[in-house]
Design a protein around this motif. Structure first.
Motif, PDB file in Angstrom:
ATOM      1  N   GLY A   7       0.415  -0.931   0.044  1.00  0.00           N
ATOM      2  CA  GLY A   7      -0.032  -0.405  -0.098  1.00  0.00           C
ATOM      3  C   GLY A   7       0.947   0.897  -0.341  1.00  0.00           C
ATOM      4  N   GLY A   8       1.511   1.068   0.736  1.00  0.00           N
ATOM      5  CA  GLY A   8       2.902   2.555   1.044  1.00  0.00           C
ATOM      6  C   GLY A   8       4.224   2.276  -0.215  1.00  0.00           C
ATOM      7  N   PHE A   9       4.959   1.548  -0.205  1.00  0.00           N
ATOM      8  CA  PHE A   9       5.866   1.424  -0.525  1.00  0.00           C
ATOM      9  C   PHE A   9       6.059   1.536  -2.763  1.00  0.00           C
ATOM     10  CE2 PHE A   9       8.825   0.549   3.027  1.00  0.00           C
ATOM     11  CZ  PHE A   9       8.702   2.111   3.541  1.00  0.00           C
ATOM     12  N   SER A  41      -2.237   6.215   0.442  1.00  0.00           N
ATOM     13  CA  SER A  41      -1.596   5.249   1.098  1.00  0.00           C
ATOM     14  C   SER A  41      -1.921   4.998   2.789  1.00  0.00           C
ATOM     15  CB  SER A  41       0.190   5.245   1.171  1.00  0.00           C
ATOM     16  OG  SER A  41       0.446   4.831   1.948  1.00  0.00           O
ATOM     17  N   THR A  42      -1.314   6.157   3.067  1.00  0.00           N
ATOM     18  CA  THR A  42      -2.320   6.382   4.695  1.00  0.00           C
ATOM     19  C   THR A  42      -3.596   5.631   5.038  1.00  0.00           C
ATOM     20  OG1 THR A  42      -0.739   8.002   4.933  1.00  0.00           O
ATOM     21  CG2 THR A  42      -2.534   8.056   6.774  1.00  0.00           C
ATOM     22  N   CYS A  43      -4.843   5.620   4.144  1.00  0.00           N
ATOM     23  CA  CYS A  43      -5.968   5.309   4.512  1.00  0.00           C
ATOM     24  C   CYS A  43      -5.604   3.869   4.951  1.00  0.00           C
ATOM     25  CB  CYS A  43      -6.924   5.770   3.213  1.00  0.00           C
ATOM     26  SG  CYS A  43      -7.767   7.333   3.966  1.00  0.00           S
ATOM     27  N   ASN A  48      -5.725  -0.645   7.729  1.00  0.00           N
ATOM     28  CA  ASN A  48      -5.020  -2.600   7.954  1.00  0.00           C
ATOM     29  C   ASN A  48      -4.604  -2.690   9.529  1.00  0.00           C
ATOM     30  OD1 ASN A  48      -5.068  -3.285   4.947  1.00  0.00           O
ATOM     31  ND2 ASN A  48      -2.934  -2.377   4.850  1.00  0.00           N
ATOM     32  N   ALA A  49      -4.312  -1.598   9.892  1.00  0.00           N
ATOM     33  CA  ALA A  49      -3.956  -1.825  11.219  1.00  0.00           C
ATOM     34  C   ALA A  49      -5.230  -1.797  12.157  1.00  0.00           C
ATOM     35  CB  ALA A  49      -3.571  -0.572  11.873  1.00  0.00           C
ATOM     36  N   LEU A  50      -6.198  -1.128  12.073  1.00  0.00           N
ATOM     37  CA  LEU A  50      -7.080  -1.431  13.135  1.00  0.00           C
ATOM     38  C   LEU A  50      -7.138  -3.065  12.700  1.00  0.00           C
ATOM     39  CD1 LEU A  50      -9.719   1.853  12.475  1.00  0.00           C
ATOM     40  CD2 LEU A  50      -8.764   0.752  14.491  1.00  0.00           C
ATOM     41  N   MET A  51      -7.477  -3.890  11.436  1.00  0.00           N
ATOM     42  CA  MET A  51      -7.611  -4.967  11.005  1.00  0.00           C
ATOM     43  C   MET A  51      -6.890  -6.213  11.528  1.00  0.00           C
ATOM     44  SD  MET A  51      -9.354  -5.527   7.018  1.00  0.00           S
ATOM     45  CE  MET A  51      -9.230  -7.194   7.234  1.00  0.00           C
ATOM     46  N   ALA A  52      -5.760  -5.985  11.987  1.00  0.00           N
ATOM     47  CA  ALA A  52      -4.561  -6.584  12.316  1.00  0.00           C
ATOM     48  C   ALA A  52      -4.902  -6.388  14.126  1.00  0.00           C
ATOM     49  CB  ALA A  52      -3.383  -6.142  11.566  1.00  0.00           C
ATOM     50  N   MET A 140       1.986  10.890   8.550  1.00  0.00           N
ATOM     51  CA  MET A 140       0.819  10.163   7.614  1.00  0.00           C
ATOM     52  C   MET A 140      -0.069  11.199   6.813  1.00  0.00           C
ATOM     53  SD  MET A 140       3.879   9.633   6.256  1.00  0.00           S
ATOM     54  CE  MET A 140       4.739   8.601   4.696  1.00  0.00           C
ATOM     55  N   ALA A 141      -0.593  11.716   5.906  1.00  0.00           N
ATOM     56  CA  ALA A 141      -1.386  11.972   5.746  1.00  0.00           C
ATOM     57  C   ALA A 141      -2.948  11.434   5.655  1.00  0.00           C
ATOM     58  CB  ALA A 141      -1.661  13.183   4.380  1.00  0.00           C
ATOM     59  N   PHE A 142      -3.766  11.049   4.478  1.00  0.00           N
ATOM     60  CA  PHE A 142      -5.134  10.269   4.464  1.00  0.00           C
ATOM     61  C   PHE A 142      -5.430  10.178   2.952  1.00  0.00           C
ATOM     62  CE2 PHE A 142      -6.781   9.567   9.258  1.00  0.00           C
ATOM     63  CZ  PHE A 142      -6.038   9.872   9.428  1.00  0.00           C
TER      64      PHE A 142
END
Length: 180
Positions: A7-9, A41-43, A48-52, A140-142
Motif C-alpha cells: 500500500g505504501g512503498f 496509502s495512509t488510509c 489494515n492496522a485496525l484489522m490487524a 502521514m496524511a489520509f
C-alpha cells in the motif's frame, strides 16, 4: 500484504505516476499527486492496522497498557502530519518519501535481528524514542485504496507462516530496493 508492504512503498509511487500521466502538468490533480498518493496509502494503513489490531486482540497478543498511550501519540502525529503536509509542496513530499524509503532500507539492513532471529526478551515500557516514533508514524496524511489492500491480505494469508523468516526478510529488502 504478505511483506507488510504494498500500500505504501509500491502504491505511493504507482499512484503518483498514474496521476501525473493522466493529468496535465498545470492540472491541480497533478500538482497534488504526491499528497493524494500519500493520503491514499495512509488510509489503507489505518484500515489494515485496525484489522490487524482486532485479530491480535482476539488472539490475546496485545499488551493493553501500551495501546492507548501509543495510539494517542500516533493520533497527535497524524494531526501534525496532516497540517505539515498541507504546508509543503508535492516535490518536497516526494523527496521526503524517497528519504523515508532509503531510511527503511538502511534500517532493515542494519537493525540487529531483522535478517537473523531476534531475541525473546520480555516486553519493556515505552521510551521517549518510541513515543516520538509513534508521532512519526502518525505523521502521514489520509484517503482510500482499501479494497485492493484487503484483497491482497486475503490472497497472502495462506502463505503467512509458510515462508522461512530469513527468506521473508531478504525478499522484503529486495522489494524495497526494487521500488526505490
Amino acid at each position: 500484504m504478505l511483506f507488510a508492504f504494498g500500500g505504501g512503498f509500491v502504491g505511493v509511487p504507482l499512484l503518483y505516476r498514474m496521476l501525473l500521466s493522466s493529468h496535465g502538468a498545470d492540472d491541480g490533480v497533478a500538482q497534488s499527486a504526491m499528497h493524494i498518493a500519500v493520503a491514499t496509502s495512509t488510509c489503507v494503513m489505518i484500515v489494515n492496522a485496525l484489522m490487524a489490531t482486532g485479530k491480535h486482540r482476539r488472539a490475546g497478543n496485545l499488551i493493553r497498557h501500551y495501546l492507548w498511550p501509543l495510539g494517542g501519540y500516533i493520533g497527535l502525529g497524524a494531526i501534525a502530519g496532516a497540517v505539515l503536509a498541507m504546508a509543503v509542496s508535492g516535490e518536497a513530499m516526494r523527496y521526503a518519501f524517497i528519504a523515508y524509503l532509503a531510511l527503511t532500507i538502511a534500517d532493515c539492513l542494519m537493525r540487529r535481528g531483522f535478517l537473523e532471529q531476534g531475541d525473546t526478551r520480555a516486553p519493556r515500557c515505552l521510551r521517549r524514542l518510541e513515543i516520538t516514533g509513534g508521532l512519526g508514524i502518525g505523521a502521514m496524511a489520509f484517503a482510500v485504496q482499501t479494497l485492493g489492500s484487503l484483497l491482497g491480505m486475503r490472497l497472502a494469508s495462506p502463505w503467512i507462516g509458510r515462508i522461512p523468516d530469513r527468506r521473508h526478510a531478504r525478499v522484503y529488502i529486495g522489494l524495497l530496493v526494487l521500488v526505490r
